[in-house]
Design a protein around this motif. Structure first.
Motif, PDB file in Angstrom:
ATOM      1  N   LEU A  33     -16.235  31.577 -20.470  1.00 29.97           N
ATOM      2  CA  LEU A  33     -16.131  30.184 -19.738  1.00 29.97           C
ATOM      3  C   LEU A  33     -17.425  29.482 -20.201  1.00 29.97           C
ATOM      4  O   LEU A  33     -17.362  28.503 -20.502  1.00 29.97           O
ATOM      5  N   TYR A  34     -18.768  30.218 -19.955  1.00 30.17           N
ATOM      6  CA  TYR A  34     -19.791  29.805 -20.326  1.00 30.17           C
ATOM      7  C   TYR A  34     -20.060  29.468 -21.729  1.00 30.17           C
ATOM      8  O   TYR A  34     -20.278  28.204 -22.335  1.00 30.17           O
ATOM      9  N   VAL A  35     -19.544  30.341 -22.697  1.00 33.38           N
ATOM     10  CA  VAL A  35     -19.555  30.616 -24.040  1.00 33.38           C
ATOM     11  C   VAL A  35     -18.796  29.145 -24.557  1.00 33.38           C
ATOM     12  O   VAL A  35     -18.998  28.209 -25.450  1.00 33.38           O
ATOM     13  N   GLY A  36     -17.583  29.236 -24.203  1.00 36.51           N
ATOM     14  CA  GLY A  36     -16.593  28.120 -24.322  1.00 36.51           C
ATOM     15  C   GLY A  36     -16.892  26.605 -24.078  1.00 36.51           C
ATOM     16  O   GLY A  36     -16.815  25.642 -24.947  1.00 36.51           O
ATOM     17  N   MET A  37     -17.426  26.414 -22.818  1.00 39.67           N
ATOM     18  CA  MET A  37     -18.186  25.196 -22.420  1.00 39.67           C
ATOM     19  C   MET A  37     -19.301  24.684 -23.340  1.00 39.67           C
ATOM     20  O   MET A  37     -19.353  23.640 -23.490  1.00 39.67           O
ATOM     21  N   LEU A  38     -20.165  25.783 -23.617  1.00 34.00           N
ATOM     22  CA  LEU A  38     -21.126  25.279 -24.718  1.00 34.00           C
ATOM     23  C   LEU A  38     -20.626  25.028 -25.942  1.00 34.00           C
ATOM     24  O   LEU A  38     -21.234  23.798 -26.533  1.00 34.00           O
ATOM     25  N   GLU A  39     -19.510  25.553 -26.555  1.00 33.73           N
ATOM     26  CA  GLU A  39     -19.209  25.250 -27.716  1.00 33.73           C
ATOM     27  C   GLU A  39     -18.414  23.681 -27.584  1.00 33.73           C
ATOM     28  O   GLU A  39     -18.527  23.254 -28.422  1.00 33.73           O
ATOM     29  N   LEU A  40     -17.620  23.691 -26.643  1.00 30.42           N
ATOM     30  CA  LEU A  40     -17.126  22.397 -26.208  1.00 30.42           C
ATOM     31  C   LEU A  40     -18.057  21.244 -26.454  1.00 30.42           C
ATOM     32  O   LEU A  40     -17.893  20.141 -26.844  1.00 30.42           O
ATOM     33  N   PHE A  41     -19.252  21.582 -25.801  1.00 33.06           N
ATOM     34  CA  PHE A  41     -20.362  20.322 -25.402  1.00 33.06           C
ATOM     35  C   PHE A  41     -20.631  20.289 -27.045  1.00 33.06           C
ATOM     36  O   PHE A  41     -21.151  18.884 -27.390  1.00 33.06           O
ATOM     37  N   LEU A  42     -20.976  21.410 -27.915  1.00 31.84           N
ATOM     38  CA  LEU A  42     -21.727  21.022 -28.877  1.00 31.84           C
ATOM     39  C   LEU A  42     -20.793  20.738 -30.298  1.00 31.84           C
ATOM     40  O   LEU A  42     -21.209  20.233 -31.215  1.00 31.84           O
ATOM     41  N   THR A  43     -19.685  21.032 -30.190  1.00 28.66           N
ATOM     42  CA  THR A  43     -18.784  20.805 -31.396  1.00 28.66           C
ATOM     43  C   THR A  43     -18.452  19.314 -31.559  1.00 28.66           C
ATOM     44  O   THR A  43     -18.015  18.575 -30.390  1.00 28.66           O
ATOM     45  N   PRO A  44     -18.507  18.847 -32.990  1.00 30.85           N
ATOM     46  CA  PRO A  44     -18.043  17.450 -33.031  1.00 30.85           C
ATOM     47  C   PRO A  44     -16.437  17.130 -32.817  1.00 30.85           C
ATOM     48  O   PRO A  44     -16.345  16.080 -32.606  1.00 30.85           O
ATOM     49  N   ASN A  45     -15.664  18.142 -32.944  1.00 32.33           N
ATOM     50  CA  ASN A  45     -14.364  17.981 -33.114  1.00 32.33           C
ATOM     51  C   ASN A  45     -13.719  18.592 -31.844  1.00 32.33           C
ATOM     52  O   ASN A  45     -13.369  19.788 -31.836  1.00 32.33           O
ATOM     53  N   LYS A  46     -13.893  18.152 -30.621  1.00 31.84           N
ATOM     54  CA  LYS A  46     -13.320  18.737 -29.413  1.00 31.84           C
ATOM     55  C   LYS A  46     -11.903  18.943 -29.304  1.00 31.84           C
ATOM     56  O   LYS A  46     -11.496  19.939 -28.753  1.00 31.84           O
ATOM     57  N   VAL A  47     -11.042  17.897 -29.938  1.00 30.05           N
ATOM     58  CA  VAL A  47      -9.870  17.960 -29.770  1.00 30.05           C
ATOM     59  C   VAL A  47      -9.180  19.326 -30.396  1.00 30.05           C
ATOM     60  O   VAL A  47      -8.118  20.089 -30.001  1.00 30.05           O
TER      61      VAL A  47
END
Length: 521
Positions: free
Chosen positions: A222-236
């Motif tokens: 959950l921590y890693v996924g939220m971090l990735e979601l925050f940093l990635t330019p293509n969230k969808v």
């Protein structure tokens, strides 16, 4: 540990990783630098872990046997005890099936002898552990370079708790390996490179498998996924095209496997969440204060590596990984029931920081420049002489961790394993007819070690629906003689062997003599 047998029975008695990297060279003459190809590193780690596995001869926690090997043994050989967790559907068959495959191989080849049945599971786990060691090296190299990677691998192999625990057949151990592997592939954890390309889809697959094997692994991902979601330019794209499809496939596969094994549809993660988080069912097995992981648990696991890990966290400035450790410790601190192995997946991460601290000391002691740069380093002179500080630190860690690792692996609480190993050998020779365990429940391995389908009875400790009600284990400890006498009244035929701790044997000595039991040599 005492074994009593009857005198007349049984025959003869996308985002980049933050932080800086240590300026290291790849020269072979120093301790640091890359130590070889991935294949060479893996083979070295495998050889070390095989020896590690063979040296483990002690009992740590019942789940090592009762939640993996016992289930696998029942699946392949048709007998084995299923604890109450399996009756309530809060465990997935995914992890035990790995050892079921091993047991099937031994059965087909006729190699299921007592010695091999005892040693093979931990030897199999040593392969997984070696893969984890390799990925720890690769992750450290991708983050900080070959020198830090070498020191991190040293710290991983020198740490007493990793030596003591990682080769055991807990689901937590495989979860730890998958955690290190998964972190290596996530773009939010590190930069991509030619040597070490990131692959978020692989990271998602590994994360999903870790959660399927142990649902609490979701705390990490959950921590890693939220971090990735925050940093990635293509969230969808990340959510719709990657997380949902991969998560659904892995969840669907595990649900189908559990449907096949349970005989009905069982959603293990949901049942696990209800029991451990919503109803605090784990508290039945004891609780610790909220700060236990911070003040005792994790510090004991790190042991004398603690100051080096703290130094590495401060110097590396890698807020993502250090925050991951803090996040995991904080979330698990909310739960009342706490165990060392629950936070095992973040121990290797802390040891990476120890490796960073050692690499810094090596650079500081070198006559060459000690500048801190990003990953690709400027080569330095071929020979690095260790500073007295570095040499003393290494000797200090080895002098404190090696004795601890050997003592805990070879001597501490080995009586229960020795007892079952003895009974396994005796049963193989036809000298054991039935066994009664007069000791707290799950204190020994069971059918997976004995590997003979003979009657056995232990004291039940299934959580009661009524609070305060004593289970059989508690009743026995309160009044050993009374409980044993009541059992004896219901015997149609007494067991050929009774297993109990020495502390209880003194209280039951007259009972043993009365029923014609003698101490087994």
């Amino acid at each position: 540990m005492d074994i009593r047998k009857r005198k007349n029975a049984g025959g003869d008695g996308d985002g980049g990783a933050d932080g800086a990297s240590v300026n290291v060279g790849d020269e072979p003459d120093s301790f640091g630098g890359r130590i070889g190809s991935p294949r060479r590193i893996f083979l070295f780690c495998l050889a070390f872990r095989v020896v590690n596995a063979l040296l483990i001869q002690t009992y740590f926690n019942p789940d090592e046997h009762w939640q993996s090997l016992e289930v696998a043994h029942r699946t392949i050989f048709g007998y084995g005890y299923m604890t109450w967790e399996w009756k309530r559907g809060i465990r997935s068959y995914l992890h035990p099936m790995l050892f079921a495959f091993l047991y099937k191989l031994l059965q087909v080849t006729g190699l299921d002898t007592p010695y091999i049945m005892i040693k093979a599971p931990r030897l199999m786990q040593s392969i997984f552990s070696a893969i984890g060691d390799l990925y720890l090296y690769k992750l450290s190299d991708a983050l900080y370079g070959g020198n830090v990677a070498t020191w991190s691998l040293f710290c991983q192999m020198a740490n007493w708790f990793i030596f003591f625990c990682l080769n055991r057949t807990f689901s937590n151990c495989l979860e730890t390996v998958l955690t290190i592997m998964g972190l290596y592939y996530w773009p939010c954890i590190r930069d991509s490179s030619i040597d070490y390309p990131v692959n978020r889809k692989w990271g998602l697959v590994i994360a999903a498998l870790a959660c399927a094997i142990r649902p609490t692994s979701a705390v990490i991902w959950l921590y890693v996924g939220m971090l990735e979601l925050f940093l990635t330019p293509n969230k969808v794209k990340f959510i719709i095209l990657e997380v949902i499809p991969i998560g659904s496939l892995v969840l669907g596969f595990t649900c189908l496997l559990d449907r096949l094994m349970y005989g009905s549809w069982v959603i293990v993660p949901l049942n696990f969440l209800k029991f451990n988080f919503l109803s605090s069912g784990g508290d039945y097995y004891g609780t610790h204060p909220w700060h236990w992981y911070f003040t005792q648990g994790f510090l004991v696991m790190l042991f004398t590596f603690t100051p080096f890990s703290i130094a590495g966290i401060i110097k590396s400035k890698n807020q993502k990984l250090s925050a991951l450790i803090l996040w995991v410790l904080a979330i698990y601190s909310i739960l009342g029931h706490k165990e060392f192995r629950f936070v095992l997946p973040v121990l290797p991460i802390a040891l990476i920081f120890s490796g960073y601290a050692f690499a810094q000391m090596e650079v500081s002691g070198s006559s060459s420049s000690s500048s801190v740069t990003k990953k690709k380093q400027v080569p330095r002179q071929n020979h690095t002489k260790w500073s007295p500080k570095l040499r003393l630190s290494v000797y200090f860690l080895l002098a404190t961790n090696i004795p601890m690792a050997l003592y805990m692996s070879l001597f501490h609480q080995r009586g229960t394993e020795d007892a079952m190993n003895y009974l396994s050998d005796e049963a193989y020779k036809g000298r054991v007819k039935s066994i009664l365990f007069l000791m707290p429940c799950h204190s020994t391995p069971y059918y997976s070690t004995l590997h003979r389908n003979i009657p056995m009875q232990f004291l039940d400790c299934t959580p009661s629906a009524e609070k305060g009600e004593l289970d059989e284990s508690d009743q026995f400890l309160v009044n050993p003689l009374g409980f044993a006498s009541e059992l004896a009244r219901n015997w149609s035929e007494p067991p050929s062997h009774i297993v109990l701790f020495a502390s209880e044997e003194t209280k039951l000595r007259d009972f043993m003599i009365q029923h014609s039991f003698k101490e087994a040599s």
